[in-house]
Structure formats: structure tokens, C-alpha cells
Write a protein that holds these residues in place. Structure first.
Motif, PDB file in Angstrom:
ATOM      1  N   TYR A 125       0.861  -1.176   0.000  1.00 48.60           N
ATOM      2  CA  TYR A 125       0.000   0.000   0.000  1.00 48.60           C
ATOM      3  C   TYR A 125       0.895   1.222   0.000  1.00 48.60           C
ATOM      4  O   TYR A 125       1.835   1.316   0.781  1.00 48.60           O
ATOM      5  N   LEU A 126       0.611   2.155  -0.886  1.00 55.88           N
ATOM      6  CA  LEU A 126       1.426   3.351  -0.994  1.00 55.88           C
ATOM      7  C   LEU A 126       1.093   4.330   0.123  1.00 55.88           C
ATOM      8  O   LEU A 126       0.079   4.198   0.804  1.00 55.88           O
ATOM      9  N   LEU A 127       1.945   5.313   0.312  1.00 54.29           N
ATOM     10  CA  LEU A 127       1.777   6.266   1.412  1.00 54.29           C
ATOM     11  C   LEU A 127       0.453   7.013   1.374  1.00 54.29           C
ATOM     12  O   LEU A 127      -0.030   7.465   2.402  1.00 54.29           O
ATOM     13  N   ASP A 128      -0.144   7.148   0.196  1.00 50.84           N
ATOM     14  CA  ASP A 128      -1.423   7.852   0.119  1.00 50.84           C
ATOM     15  C   ASP A 128      -2.576   7.008   0.683  1.00 50.84           C
ATOM     16  O   ASP A 128      -3.688   7.488   0.828  1.00 50.84           O
ATOM     17  N   ASN A 129      -2.297   5.741   1.005  1.00 51.44           N
ATOM     18  CA  ASN A 129      -3.269   4.811   1.587  1.00 51.44           C
ATOM     19  C   ASN A 129      -4.496   4.561   0.719  1.00 51.44           C
ATOM     20  O   ASN A 129      -5.487   4.021   1.176  1.00 51.44           O
ATOM     21  N   ARG A 130      -4.439   4.957  -0.542  1.00 48.33           N
ATOM     22  CA  ARG A 130      -5.544   4.694  -1.461  1.00 48.33           C
ATOM     23  C   ARG A 130      -5.139   3.706  -2.537  1.00 48.33           C
ATOM     24  O   ARG A 130      -5.972   3.002  -3.070  1.00 48.33           O
ATOM     25  N   ASN A 131      -3.887   3.696  -2.879  1.00 47.76           N
ATOM     26  CA  ASN A 131      -3.405   2.871  -3.976  1.00 47.76           C
ATOM     27  C   ASN A 131      -2.516   1.751  -3.464  1.00 47.76           C
ATOM     28  O   ASN A 131      -1.883   1.877  -2.415  1.00 47.76           O
ATOM     29  N   TYR A 132      -2.478   0.676  -4.214  1.00 53.52           N
ATOM     30  CA  TYR A 132      -1.591  -0.429  -3.881  1.00 53.52           C
ATOM     31  C   TYR A 132      -0.986  -1.012  -5.152  1.00 53.52           C
ATOM     32  O   TYR A 132      -1.468  -0.777  -6.255  1.00 53.52           O
ATOM     33  N   VAL A 133       0.078  -1.749  -4.959  1.00 49.06           N
ATOM     34  CA  VAL A 133       0.809  -2.363  -6.064  1.00 49.06           C
ATOM     35  C   VAL A 133       1.159  -3.783  -5.645  1.00 49.06           C
ATOM     36  O   VAL A 133       1.443  -4.039  -4.478  1.00 49.06           O
ATOM     37  N   TYR A 134       1.137  -4.695  -6.608  1.00 45.62           N
ATOM     38  CA  TYR A 134       1.602  -6.053  -6.362  1.00 45.62           C
ATOM     39  C   TYR A 134       3.033  -6.178  -6.877  1.00 45.62           C
ATOM     40  O   TYR A 134       3.321  -5.821  -8.011  1.00 45.62           O
ATOM     41  N   LEU A 135       3.925  -6.662  -6.023  1.00 42.97           N
ATOM     42  CA  LEU A 135       5.287  -6.973  -6.424  1.00 42.97           C
ATOM     43  C   LEU A 135       5.407  -8.490  -6.448  1.00 42.97           C
ATOM     44  O   LEU A 135       5.353  -9.134  -5.406  1.00 42.97           O
ATOM     45  N   GLN A 136       5.547  -9.053  -7.624  1.00 45.89           N
ATOM     46  CA  GLN A 136       5.668 -10.503  -7.731  1.00 45.89           C
ATOM     47  C   GLN A 136       7.087 -10.935  -7.384  1.00 45.89           C
ATOM     48  O   GLN A 136       8.041 -10.201  -7.616  1.00 45.89           O
ATOM     49  N   PHE A 137       7.216 -12.145  -6.859  1.00 48.30           N
ATOM     50  CA  PHE A 137       8.523 -12.651  -6.473  1.00 48.30           C
ATOM     51  C   PHE A 137       9.489 -12.726  -7.649  1.00 48.30           C
ATOM     52  O   PHE A 137      10.693 -12.695  -7.470  1.00 48.30           O
ATOM     53  N   ASN A 138       8.977 -12.843  -8.877  1.00 55.37           N
ATOM     54  CA  ASN A 138       9.829 -12.928 -10.057  1.00 55.37           C
ATOM     55  C   ASN A 138      10.302 -11.553 -10.545  1.00 55.37           C
ATOM     56  O   ASN A 138      11.010 -11.459 -11.541  1.00 55.37           O
ATOM     57  N   GLY A 139       9.890 -10.478  -9.875  1.00 57.80           N
ATOM     58  CA  GLY A 139      10.359  -9.144 -10.222  1.00 57.80           C
ATOM     59  C   GLY A 139       9.371  -8.261 -10.946  1.00 57.80           C
ATOM     60  O   GLY A 139       9.575  -7.070 -11.063  1.00 57.80           O
ATOM     61  N   TYR A 140       8.287  -8.849 -11.442  1.00 60.15           N
ATOM     62  CA  TYR A 140       7.272  -8.043 -12.111  1.00 60.15           C
ATOM     63  C   TYR A 140       6.404  -7.329 -11.077  1.00 60.15           C
ATOM     64  O   TYR A 140       6.270  -7.781  -9.946  1.00 60.15           O
ATOM     65  N   TYR A 141       5.801  -6.246 -11.491  1.00 60.67           N
ATOM     66  CA  TYR A 141       4.865  -5.539 -10.614  1.00 60.67           C
ATOM     67  C   TYR A 141       3.695  -5.033 -11.443  1.00 60.67           C
ATOM     68  O   TYR A 141       3.793  -4.824 -12.639  1.00 60.67           O
ATOM     69  N   TYR A 142       2.577  -4.874 -10.775  1.00 56.66           N
ATOM     70  CA  TYR A 142       1.392  -4.329 -11.427  1.00 56.66           C
ATOM     71  C   TYR A 142       0.462  -3.748 -10.386  1.00 56.66           C
ATOM     72  O   TYR A 142       0.611  -3.946  -9.222  1.00 56.66           O
TER      73      TYR A 142
END
Length: 142
Positions: A125-142
Motif C-alpha cells: 500500500y502506498l503512502l497515500d493509503n488509497r493505492n496499492y501495487v503487487y510486487l511478484q517474487f519474479n520481479g514483475y509488478y502491477y
């Protein structure tokens, strides 16, 4: 040239200008933005230079602390991660931030992390507490 504007607020993210109705206001706004953008950008670059971080690449939690004053172990949920996942998270999180330009990295700092082992990813969860991101173990993110 008389410019009928005043600066109301100036912070790290933006310059807000109250327009009082002069035709030169657009020019002033562009000049102020250009000045602020260049000043801010050079200030950020200086933080990397002073801390001897080459190529502006964050590599570990110490780099995050030196550049942003941001302690990764203060992220909610980080202390609940197993040691192997802590190391993986730090590596992935630094790579994630490095994908952004220097001025955008601060916007993507995390406030909370959860691990989803079955899906092999972290949810941050980002500092703005509204958005989040997935960090996959293989290095990809979305």
C-alpha cells in the motif's frame, strides 16, 4: 510587464498559484513551474550524489534511508515477514522504485506490506493509503 499573481503555497509536489486576472499569468505560471521543477530535480540528484549512489539506483534499505529518510522496517507488516521474505521484499521494492524517474519515486513509497505466498507476491500500500501495487517474487509488478 506587470504580473498580477501571488504564490499561495509551495511544497515538494507542486506550486499552486492564485490567478488574480492578468493576461501574463500563464507565462508566470510556466516560469515558476520550470524554476521549481529544475530546482527540485537538482535537489533530488544532489541527495544521490552526496550519498555516493551511482546511476541513481537504490540498492538496499540504507539507500532508501539516506535519500528519503525512509526506514523500511517502519512499514506496517514488514516485521511480520520471515527473514528470507524481508530480503526479497527490499530487493524488489528498490527495483520497483528504480523504474520511476527521480521525482516520482517518493510518491511510490510504501506504508504497508502484506505477503501472499500462494500467489508469490507482495501487496504494498502506498503512502497515500488509497493505492496499492503487487510486487511478484519474479520481479514483475502491477
Amino acid at each position: 510587464m506587470y504580473i498580477d499573481e501571488k504564490i499561495i503555497e509551495q511544497d515538494i509536489n507542486s506550486i499552486k498559484v492564485e490567478l488574480l486576472g492578468d493576461s501574463d499569468s500563464k507565462i508566470l505560471r510556466e516560469v515558476l513551474y520550470s524554476y521549481y521543477f529544475n530546482y527540485n530535480y537538482n535537489l533530488i540528484k544532489t541527495k544521490y550524489y552526496i550519498n555516493n549512489i551511482t546511476n541513481y539506483e537504490l540498492k538496499n534499505s540504507e539507500d532508501l534511508k539516506r535519500v528519503f529518510g525512509y526506514s523500511i522496517d517502519k512499514i506496517k507488516g514488514f516485521d511480520l515477514l520471515e527473514e528470507k521474505y524481508k530480503e526479497l521484499f527490499i530487493k524488489l521494492f528498490c527495483n520497483y522504485l528504480n523504474a520511476y524517474g527521480l521525482q516520482n519515486r517518493e510518491r511510490h513509497l510504501a506504508s504497508k506490506v502484506k505477503i501472499e505466498e500462494e500467489r508469490q507476491r507482495f501487496k504494498i500500500y502506498l503512502l497515500d493509503n488509497r493505492n496499492y501495487v503487487y510486487l511478484q517474487f519474479n520481479g514483475y509488478y502491477y
